[in-house]
Design an enzyme around this catalytic site. Structure first.
Site, PDB file in Angstrom:
ATOM      1  CG  ASN A   1     -12.427  26.167  14.718  1.00  0.00           C
ATOM      2  OD1 ASN A   1     -12.634  25.917  13.539  1.00  0.00           O
ATOM      3  ND2 ASN A   1     -13.384  26.203  15.610  1.00  0.00           N
TER       4      ASN A   1
ATOM      5  N   GLY B   1     -16.671  29.274   8.595  1.00  0.00           N
ATOM      6  CA  GLY B   1     -15.577  30.218   8.779  1.00  0.00           C
ATOM      7  C   GLY B   1     -16.097  31.524   9.323  1.00  0.00           C
TER       8      GLY B   1
ATOM      9  CB  THR C   1     -14.527  34.657   5.172  1.00  0.00           C
ATOM     10  OG1 THR C   1     -13.495  34.963   6.087  1.00  0.00           O
ATOM     11  CG2 THR C   1     -13.962  33.936   3.970  1.00  0.00           C
TER      12      THR C   1
ATOM     13  CD  GLU D   1     -23.577  25.865  10.274  1.00  0.00           C
ATOM     14  OE1 GLU D   1     -23.643  26.533  11.317  1.00  0.00           O
ATOM     15  OE2 GLU D   1     -24.558  25.275   9.794  1.00  0.00           O
TER      16      GLU D   1
ATOM     17  CB  CYS E   1     -17.713  28.523  16.189  1.00  0.00           C
ATOM     18  SG  CYS E   1     -18.249  26.822  16.025  1.00  0.00           S
TER      19      CYS E   1
ATOM     20  CD  GLU F   1     -22.471  22.422   8.453  1.00  0.00           C
ATOM     21  OE1 GLU F   1     -21.886  22.160   9.508  1.00  0.00           O
ATOM     22  OE2 GLU F   1     -21.891  22.788   7.415  1.00  0.00           O
TER      23      GLU F   1
HETATM   24  P1  NAD Z   1     -11.905  32.203   7.659  1.00  0.00           P
HETATM   25  O1  NAD Z   1     -13.225  32.757   7.278  1.00  0.00           O
HETATM   26  O2  NAD Z   1     -10.725  33.102   7.629  1.00  0.00           O
HETATM   27  O3  NAD Z   1     -11.521  30.973   6.732  1.00  0.00           O
HETATM   28  C1  NAD Z   1     -12.372  29.855   6.569  1.00  0.00           C
HETATM   29  C2  NAD Z   1     -12.069  29.205   5.233  1.00  0.00           C
HETATM   30  O4  NAD Z   1     -12.460  30.085   4.189  1.00  0.00           O
HETATM   31  C3  NAD Z   1     -10.594  28.912   5.017  1.00  0.00           C
HETATM   32  O5  NAD Z   1     -10.454  27.680   4.341  1.00  0.00           O
HETATM   33  C4  NAD Z   1     -10.162  30.060   4.123  1.00  0.00           C
HETATM   34  O6  NAD Z   1      -9.041  29.778   3.325  1.00  0.00           O
HETATM   35  C5  NAD Z   1     -11.402  30.244   3.271  1.00  0.00           C
HETATM   36  N1  NAD Z   1     -11.515  31.562   2.635  1.00  0.00           N
HETATM   37  C6  NAD Z   1     -10.936  32.735   2.996  1.00  0.00           C
HETATM   38  N2  NAD Z   1     -11.269  33.705   2.119  1.00  0.00           N
HETATM   39  C7  NAD Z   1     -12.083  33.147   1.200  1.00  0.00           C
HETATM   40  C8  NAD Z   1     -12.762  33.636   0.040  1.00  0.00           C
HETATM   41  N3  NAD Z   1     -12.674  34.914  -0.335  1.00  0.00           N
HETATM   42  N4  NAD Z   1     -13.513  32.778  -0.671  1.00  0.00           N
HETATM   43  C9  NAD Z   1     -13.645  31.485  -0.288  1.00  0.00           C
HETATM   44  N5  NAD Z   1     -13.011  30.962   0.775  1.00  0.00           N
HETATM   45  C10 NAD Z   1     -12.245  31.786   1.519  1.00  0.00           C
HETATM   46  O7  NAD Z   1     -12.117  31.573   9.087  1.00  0.00           O
HETATM   47  P2  NAD Z   1     -11.006  30.959  10.034  1.00  0.00           P
HETATM   48  O8  NAD Z   1     -10.222  32.117  10.580  1.00  0.00           O
HETATM   49  O9  NAD Z   1     -10.325  29.851   9.351  1.00  0.00           O
HETATM   50  O10 NAD Z   1     -11.903  30.324  11.188  1.00  0.00           O
HETATM   51  C11 NAD Z   1     -12.386  31.028  12.278  1.00  0.00           C
HETATM   52  C12 NAD Z   1     -13.828  31.457  12.090  1.00  0.00           C
HETATM   53  O11 NAD Z   1     -14.630  30.328  11.798  1.00  0.00           O
HETATM   54  C13 NAD Z   1     -14.412  32.064  13.332  1.00  0.00           C
HETATM   55  O12 NAD Z   1     -15.172  33.197  12.982  1.00  0.00           O
HETATM   56  C14 NAD Z   1     -15.306  30.973  13.880  1.00  0.00           C
HETATM   57  O13 NAD Z   1     -16.371  31.404  14.680  1.00  0.00           O
HETATM   58  C15 NAD Z   1     -15.799  30.350  12.620  1.00  0.00           C
HETATM   59  N6  NAD Z   1     -16.274  29.004  12.864  1.00  0.00           N
HETATM   60  C16 NAD Z   1     -17.628  28.772  12.817  1.00  0.00           C
HETATM   61  C17 NAD Z   1     -18.129  27.491  13.083  1.00  0.00           C
HETATM   62  C18 NAD Z   1     -19.600  27.193  13.027  1.00  0.00           C
HETATM   63  O14 NAD Z   1     -19.962  26.029  13.016  1.00  0.00           O
HETATM   64  N7  NAD Z   1     -20.469  28.191  12.992  1.00  0.00           N
HETATM   65  C19 NAD Z   1     -17.234  26.458  13.385  1.00  0.00           C
HETATM   66  C20 NAD Z   1     -15.872  26.743  13.433  1.00  0.00           C
HETATM   67  C21 NAD Z   1     -15.397  28.016  13.163  1.00  0.00           C
END
Ligand code: NAD
Length: 480
Positions: free
Chosen positions: A150, A226, A230, A248, A282, A461
C-alpha cells in the site's frame, strides 16, 4: 522491463530464471517482470548479508550515517521519477506519491541516519558491591524486512533505515504487487556506495521468498508489515525459532466525531482519513461514528465532498482517488460492498466501479463509498476491507461509542473529534489502539512509538523503539 534482485551489492537474475508479471493497475495491463525468486536466492542473500555483517557492525555510527544520508539525498534527487514509478506500480495519484510516499522515504533514512548516532549504552553503578554494570546495545545480525503494497517505498524504507543504521545487515522483500521502487532503491544503494551485502533485496512471492526469509535459521529478527492472516503463518514459523518479531498488521479504525468538534476541519480531514490512497492505508478510519445531533448534516456534507472527488487516471494532477492496486483486491472490495447490502446496509454515496475514459478504461477503479444502517458487529463493520469504503453510524453517549470502537479484533489507530479537553483525554485513555489522533489524522512525528494492540500487531516501530528492536542488550558486570 525486467526487474532484478540486489544481492551482495550487484543486480542479479533469479536463480530459477523465472519471472512474474507486474501490472499497472490504472490500465490493467502487465508492464514489467519481477524475479520469481526462491529459497536459493534467499540463501545467497543471507550469505551476502552475513559476510557484510562484521565490517558493517564495526563501522562507526557517523560513517554509517554519512552513507545513509547520501542515499537519502539520491532519493530526494530522483523524487519525480520515483513518484511516477510508485504511482504507475501502485495506482495511487502521482501527486500523493510526490508529496507523501517519496518524501517520507527520504525522511526515514535521514531520521535513522542521525538517530543512530544518539543511541547510548547505559551503566549502573552497583553501590556497596564495588561493581559497575554497563549494558551494550549490539546489532542483532542478519535481519529480515518484509513489507506490503500500500505504501511501497515508504514502508520498505521505514524498516530498512533503522536496521542498517543500527548496524544490522538486511535481507528485504518488497511486496510482489508493488516491487518497482524497491528495484530503483537497489540502484541508488549502489550509487550511494552502500557496502555490498549490507542490504539485499529479493523479489518474489510471500510463500516462496517471504517464508524462506522467515524460516532461515541465520536470520535473527523479522520486521513484518502486512495482513493479520499472513502474520499468523509467520509467527507459527518464527516463534518456535525464538526470533525477535516486530509485527505491524491490519486495522479497522474508528473515527469518532462529537457534535462539539471543529466541523470544517473535521470534514476536510475525514475525507482524507477515509479515502486517501484509495482507502488503502492501514490507518484509514473505516468506521465513522457521529454524534446523533449532527448525523444527518454530516451525512449530507460528507456525501457532497465525496461526490466532488475526482476518481481516475493517477497521473492527472486533479485526481484525488486513483486505481485499486490489483484485480483480486478490486474484487475483494466490491464483494464487501455487496456484503454490506446483504447485511442490511444502504449505500449513501458511491458503491460502484468507475470506468474512466481514455488510457485508463481497463484499470481497476472504485467510487469512494459510504454505507449506513449497519449494526456495529456485522462483518462489514468487523473485517478489514482496505479500500475506499466507510460505514457511518450515529451514537448518543461516550460509553456507547467506546463499545462500538473497541468491539473489533484490531487496535491500530483511532481518531476523535471534540473540542472538549476532558472528553478527549477520557477517550484517548479508554480506546483500545496503539495510536490515538485527537482533532487530526496521520500527523506523524517519527520519534513517536508506532504500532497496534490486539490483532493489529506486536511491538513498536518509530523513534528509538526500532533501533532497540534491531539491537540486543548485553550486560557486563565488573567487580573492582
Ligand atoms: P500481505 O500480508 O498479503 O503481504 C505483506 C508481505 O508479506 C508481502 O511482501 C507478501 O509477499 C509477504 N508474505 C505473504 N505471505 C507470506 C508468508 N507466508 N511468509 C512471509 N511473507 C509473506 O499484506 P498486503 O496485502 O501486502 O498489505 C495489506 C495489509 O497490510 C493490510 O492488512 C494492512 O492493514 C496491512 N498494513 C499494516 C500496516 C501497519 O503499519 N500496521 C501498514 C500497512 C499495511
Amino acid at each position: 522491463m525486467k526487474l532484478l534482485n540486489y544481492i551482495g551489492g550487484v543486480l542479479a537474475e533469479p536463480i530459477s530464471g523465472k519471472y512474474l508479471d507486474n501490472y499497472n493497475p490504472a490500465i490493467g495491463e502487465v508492464y514489467s517482470q519481477i524475479p520469481d525468486s526462491d529459497e536459493r536466492d534467499v540463501e545467497a542473500a543471507v550469505a551476502a548479508a552475513e559476510a557484510a555483517f562484521a565490517a558493517w557492525s564495526a563501522t562507526s555510527p557517523d560513517e554509517r550515517s554519512a552513507i545513509i544520508l547520501r542515499l537519502a539525498a539520491l532519493i530526494e534527487r530522483d523524487l519525480e521519477s520515483l513518484a511516477l514509478a510508485e504511482s504507475t506500480d501502485q495506482g495511487k495519484p502521482v501527486s500523493l506519491a510526490r508529496t507523501v510516499d517519496i518524501p517520507r522515504a527520504v525522511a526515514n533514512f535521514r531520521f535513522y541516519a542521525t538517530a543512530a548516532m544518539h543511541l547510548a549504552n547505559e551503566s549502573h553503578d552497583s553501590v556497596g558491591q564495588a561493581a559497575i554494570n554497563y549494558t551494550l546495545r549490539q546489532p542483532v545480525g542478519v535481519v529480515g524486512c518484509i513489507s506490503p503494497w500500500n505504501l511501497p517505498l515508504y514502508l520498505f524504507t521505514w524498516k530498512i533505515a533503522p536496521a542498517i543504521a543500527a548496524g544490522c545487515t538486511v535481507v528485504a522483500k518488497p511486496s510482489e504487487v508493488t516491487p518497482m521502487t524497491a528495484f530503483e532503491l537497489s540502484k541508488l544503494c549502489i550509487e550511494a556506495g552502500l557496502p555490498a551485502g549490507v542490504l539485499n533485496i529479493v523479489h518474489g512471492t510471500g510463500p516462496q521468498v517471504g517464508s524462506a526469509i522467515v524460516s532461515h535459521r541465520r536470520v535473527k529478527a523479522i520486521s513484518f508489515t502486512g495482513g493479520t492472516a499472513t502474520d499468523e503463518a509467520i509467527a507459527r514459523t518464527a516463534a518456535p525459532m525464538f526470533k525477535k518479531l516486530s509485527l505491524e498488521l491490519g486495522g479497522k479504525n474508528p473515527n469518532i466525531i462529537f457534535a462539539d468538534c471543529n466541523y470544517e476541519e473535521m470534514l476536510a480531514t475525514t475525507i482524507r482519513s477515509s479515502f486517501s490512497n484509495q482507502g488503502e492505508i492501514c490507518l484509514c478510519g473505516s468506521r465513522v461514528f457521529i454524534e446523533r445531533s449532527i448525523y444527518e448534516k454530516f451525512k449530507r456534507d460528507f456525501s457532497d465532498r465525496l461526490n466532488a472527488l475526482q476518481v481516475g487516471d493517477p497521473l492527472k494532477p486533479a485526481t484525488n482517488v486513483g486505481a485499486i492496486v490489483s484485480r483480486p483486491h478490486f474484487e475483494k472490495i466490491m464483494s464487501y460492498i455487496d456484503l454490506a447490502q446483504r447485511e442490511g446496509g444502504t449505500i449513501v454515496a458511491g458503491g460502484s466501479e468507475v470506468v474512466p475514459e481514455g488510457r485508463c478504461s481497463g484499470g481497476w477503479f472504485i467510487r469512494p463509498t459510504i454505507i449506513e444502517g449497519l449494526p456495529f458487529d456485522c462483518r462489514t463493520n468487523q473485517e478489514e476491507i482496505f479500500g475506499p469504503v466507510v460505514t457511518i453510524t450515529p451514537f448518543d453517549t461516550e460509553d456507547e461509542v467506546l463499545g462500538y470502537a473497541n468491539s473489533v479484533r484490531y487496535g491500530l489507530s483511532a481518531t476523535v473529534w471534540t473540542e472538549n479537553l476532558s472528553r478527549a483525554h477520557r477517550m484517548a485513555a479508554r480506546l483500545e489502539s496503539g495510536i490515538v489522533w485527537i482533532n487530526c489524522w496521520l500527523l506523524r512525528d517519527l520519534r513517536t512509538p508506532f504500532g497496534g494492540v490486539k490483532d493489529s500487531g506486536v511491538g513498536r516501530e518509530g523513534g528509538f523503539e526500532a533501533l532497540r528492536f534491531f539491537t540486543e542488550e548485553k550486560n557486563v558486570c565488573i567487580k573492582y
